[in-house]
Design an enzyme around this catalytic site. Structure first.
Site, PDB file in Angstrom:
ATOM      1  N   HIS A 107      -4.997  -6.425   3.945  1.00 29.80           N
ATOM      2  CA  HIS A 107      -4.075  -5.303   3.999  1.00 29.80           C
ATOM      3  C   HIS A 107      -3.393  -5.278   5.364  1.00 29.80           C
ATOM      4  CE1 HIS A 107      -5.711  -3.042   0.381  1.00 29.80           C
ATOM      5  NE2 HIS A 107      -6.539  -4.081   0.519  1.00 29.80           N
ATOM      6  N   CYS A 146       0.846  -1.203   0.000  1.00 25.57           N
ATOM      7  CA  CYS A 146       0.000   0.000   0.000  1.00 25.57           C
ATOM      8  C   CYS A 146       0.876   1.246   0.000  1.00 25.57           C
ATOM      9  CB  CYS A 146      -0.966  -0.015   1.175  1.00 25.57           C
ATOM     10  SG  CYS A 146      -0.274   0.526   2.744  1.00 25.57           S
ATOM     11  N   GLU A 147       0.389   2.252  -0.682  1.00 27.11           N
ATOM     12  CA  GLU A 147       1.172   3.482  -0.804  1.00 27.11           C
ATOM     13  C   GLU A 147       1.103   4.352   0.443  1.00 27.11           C
ATOM     14  OE1 GLU A 147      -1.895   6.506  -3.068  1.00 27.11           O
ATOM     15  OE2 GLU A 147      -0.705   5.149  -4.298  1.00 27.11           O
ATOM     16  N   HIS A 148       0.218   4.020   1.373  1.00 24.15           N
ATOM     17  CA  HIS A 148       0.081   4.843   2.574  1.00 24.15           C
ATOM     18  C   HIS A 148       1.044   4.431   3.687  1.00 24.15           C
ATOM     19  CE1 HIS A 148      -4.214   5.289   0.894  1.00 24.15           C
ATOM     20  NE2 HIS A 148      -3.487   6.329   0.531  1.00 24.15           N
ATOM     21  N   HIS A 149       1.236   3.122   3.877  1.00 19.99           N
ATOM     22  CA  HIS A 149       2.124   2.633   4.933  1.00 19.99           C
ATOM     23  C   HIS A 149       3.211   1.708   4.399  1.00 19.99           C
ATOM     24  CE1 HIS A 149      -1.684   3.642   7.041  1.00 19.99           C
ATOM     25  NE2 HIS A 149      -0.858   4.137   7.937  1.00 19.99           N
ATOM     26  N   GLN A 204      -5.916  -0.686  -3.496  1.00 22.07           N
ATOM     27  CA  GLN A 204      -6.609  -1.781  -4.182  1.00 22.07           C
ATOM     28  C   GLN A 204      -7.595  -1.276  -5.227  1.00 22.07           C
ATOM     29  OE1 GLN A 204      -7.983  -4.953  -1.617  1.00 22.07           O
ATOM     30  NE2 GLN A 204      -9.608  -5.512  -3.039  1.00 22.07           N
ATOM     31  N   CYS A 233      -1.671  -3.030   6.612  1.00 25.28           N
ATOM     32  CA  CYS A 233      -1.809  -1.732   7.271  1.00 25.28           C
ATOM     33  C   CYS A 233      -3.043  -1.700   8.163  1.00 25.28           C
ATOM     34  CB  CYS A 233      -1.862  -0.606   6.244  1.00 25.28           C
ATOM     35  SG  CYS A 233      -3.226  -0.730   5.074  1.00 25.28           S
TER      36      CYS A 233
END
Length: 206
Positions: free
Chosen positions: A166, A97-100, A138, A168
């Site tokens: 996920h 994931c690009e956030h975490h 996703q 995260c």
């Protein structure tokens, strides 16, 4: 269906991860992260960790070096008049994931209704992995796979359903292991015709 062998597709990287040179500033960044987490990057067990982590991330993100559309460039027109759904079910994939930058682990079902040609079935999995091996969400991954097939093959319909967990969410934050996320994108006849949509979802097991 037999496919011509492409030697360039034998490996996913030009060089194996173990042979990729790691820039010193990348290794230093990982050492900084280790220190910030509370450990000593100079201790025996962590001395080589910056290089290992850097090479691992080069492998995780190798999709940035691929053109997913290239995998759909060779098609087959001799299909004996076949004009029904083509489905590749439960394709495993891993992304981050690009956030975490935490793992996304799941499976995808990809279907299309051909118009006058088909593509080798392994190419559908290659398109998925080319997009998955990037920093992702996703929802975007689902859309990118469907849009690529729609634009390149110009079929009557495209359906993509992705199920994933996920890290995260399961390993941090609310910490809810076992929770999965499902996303879908329907295009063409699978979006416009309810009967066709039900048929493809039933074949996918939904």
């Amino acid at each position: 269906m037999a496919e011509n062998h492409d030697p360039a597709e034998d490996g996913d990287l030009v060089a194996s991860p173990a042979k990729i040179a790691v820039p010193e500033d990348v290794a230093d960044a990982i050492r900084t992260l280790i220190r910030w987490a509370g450990d000593d990057p100079g201790r025996e067990g962590l001395i080589d960790t910056p290089q290992r982590v850097a090479r691992a991330w080069k492998e995780y993100c190798q999709g940035y070096g691929e053109d997913p559309a290239h995998h759909l460039s060779r098609v087959f027109e001799e299909v004996g008049g076949y004009d029904e759904i083509v489905l590749l079910n439960d394709i495993p994939f891993q992304s981050h994931c690009e956030h975490h930058m935490a793992p996304i682990i799941g499976k995808a079902s990809i279907a299309y209704l051909p118009k006058d040609h088909v593509v080798g079935i392994s190419k559908l999995a290659r398109v998925l992995n080319a997009f998955a091996r990037r920093l992702q969400v996703q929802e975007r991954l689902t859309a990118e796979v469907a849009d690529c097939i729609w634009e390149q093959l110009k079929p009557v319909g495209v359906a993509v359903v992705i199920e994933a967990t996920h890290a995260c969410m399961t390993a941090r934050g609310v910490r809810t292991p076992g929770v999965g996320m499902v996303t879908s994108r329907m295009m063409g006849v699978f979006r416009e015709d309810e009967r066709s949509r039900r048929e493809v979802l039933a074949l996918m097991g939904y």
